[in-house]
Design an enzyme around this catalytic site. Structure first.
Site, PDB file in Angstrom:
ATOM      1  N   ASP A  19       0.681  -1.264  -0.022  1.00 45.42           N
ATOM      2  CA  ASP A  19      -0.030  -0.096   0.036  1.00 45.42           C
ATOM      3  C   ASP A  19       0.850   1.256   0.077  1.00 45.42           C
ATOM      4  O   ASP A  19       0.720   2.121   0.744  1.00 45.42           O
ATOM      5  CB  ASP A  19      -0.900  -0.027   1.342  1.00 45.42           C
ATOM      6  CG  ASP A  19      -2.120  -1.010   1.289  1.00 45.42           C
ATOM      7  OD1 ASP A  19      -1.910  -1.872   0.110  1.00 45.42           O
ATOM      8  OD2 ASP A  19      -2.738  -1.322   1.933  1.00 45.42           O
ATOM      9  N   LYS A 117      -7.231  -4.929  -3.143  1.00 44.54           N
ATOM     10  CA  LYS A 117      -7.875  -5.498  -1.881  1.00 44.54           C
ATOM     11  C   LYS A 117      -8.693  -4.442  -1.097  1.00 44.54           C
ATOM     12  O   LYS A 117      -8.622  -3.226  -1.515  1.00 44.54           O
ATOM     13  CB  LYS A 117      -6.876  -5.991  -0.645  1.00 44.54           C
ATOM     14  CG  LYS A 117      -5.975  -4.920  -0.137  1.00 44.54           C
ATOM     15  CD  LYS A 117      -4.657  -5.503   0.623  1.00 44.54           C
ATOM     16  CE  LYS A 117      -3.682  -4.475   1.263  1.00 44.54           C
ATOM     17  NZ  LYS A 117      -4.563  -3.583   2.139  1.00 44.54           N
ATOM     18  N   CYS A 162      -1.915  -3.027   7.765  1.00 46.63           N
ATOM     19  CA  CYS A 162      -1.617  -3.638   6.563  1.00 46.63           C
ATOM     20  C   CYS A 162      -0.286  -4.592   6.596  1.00 46.63           C
ATOM     21  O   CYS A 162      -0.531  -5.715   6.246  1.00 46.63           O
ATOM     22  CB  CYS A 162      -1.876  -2.888   5.131  1.00 46.63           C
ATOM     23  SG  CYS A 162      -3.585  -2.398   5.494  1.00 46.63           S
TER      24      CYS A 162
END
Ligand SMILES: [Zn+2]
Length: 214
Positions: A19, A117, A162
């Site tokens: 990310d 995601k 994450c």
């Protein structure tokens, strides 16, 4: 515990970059403090790996994890979701927006897979392996297994969400897991960084410094 002992990178190793998107960098909607500092570190790290996966948080507008989807709720409050406690976030990484794009200086052009995601409107997904209901797989385990990749190295944002969930799931799936500490930055919501350290120790997740490798 972090060690400066360098890891020798092999052909069966994969770097998963979590990310590194504009919304998680300092000028973004959900900034991770100093999140942009890791970009040049990851660019250098990536030159050492043949196999690289990039993940991208990729929400539809009005996603369940957004505080704006819950009248009266503010970002960083929690809500009871069918799958457990969910932290509510500012609107971030909405599909197709500039905030959801990778940081413009991220230069990992030989990445083989971009895994998106958080696309189910009703379920958040911190981990690159499972959505937050803990039962819906992203398919990443199968991808890594079928490509013969057995050691997972992680870098990215945010360390305590994450990256943490991805590392935990990778360990539970039977991969050997390393986290490059200096190639991650955290948010630290209610002691979440300390909890991450405890969890990594319990699950045997190894912490290394990218500086020792590159
Ligand atoms: Zn998100």
């Amino acid at each position: 515990m972090t060690t400066t002992e360098p890891a020798i990178i092999a052909g069966s190793d994969v770097l998963i970059v979590i990310d590194v998107q504009n919304d998680f960098c300092p000028s973004g909607a959900l900034p991770v403090p100093r999140g942009d500092e890791i970009v040049p570190i990851i660019n250098r790290l990536a030159t050492r790996f043949c196999h690289i996966v990039l993940t991208q948080d990729w929400h539809p507008a009005g996603h369940f994890s957004f505080a704006s989807s819950h009248p009266g709720k503010k970002p960083f409050e929690t809500i009871a979701a069918p799958y457990g406690l969910q932290v509510l976030w500012p609107d971030h990484c909405v599909q197709g927006t500039s905030g959801a794009a990778f940081h413009p200086a991220l230069d990992v052009r030989h990445a083989a897979l971009i895994l998106r995601k958080g696309m189910d409107r009703a379920i958040d997904s911190y981990s690159a392996f499972y959505e937050n209901d803990r039962t819906t797989p992203t398919g990443l385990t199968g991808y890594l297994r079928t490509r013969g990749l057995s050691r997972v190295f992680l870098a990215g944002l945010a360390l305590d969400f994450c990256v943490r969930y991805s590392a935990e799931d990778a360990a539970r799936e039977g991969f050997t897991v390393f986290v490059f500490d200096d190639a991650c930055r955290g948010i630290d919501v209610d002691g979440s960084i300390a909890a991450t350290r405890t969890s990594f120790a319990a699950l045997g997740v190894n912490c290394r410094t990218a500086a020792a490798l590159v």
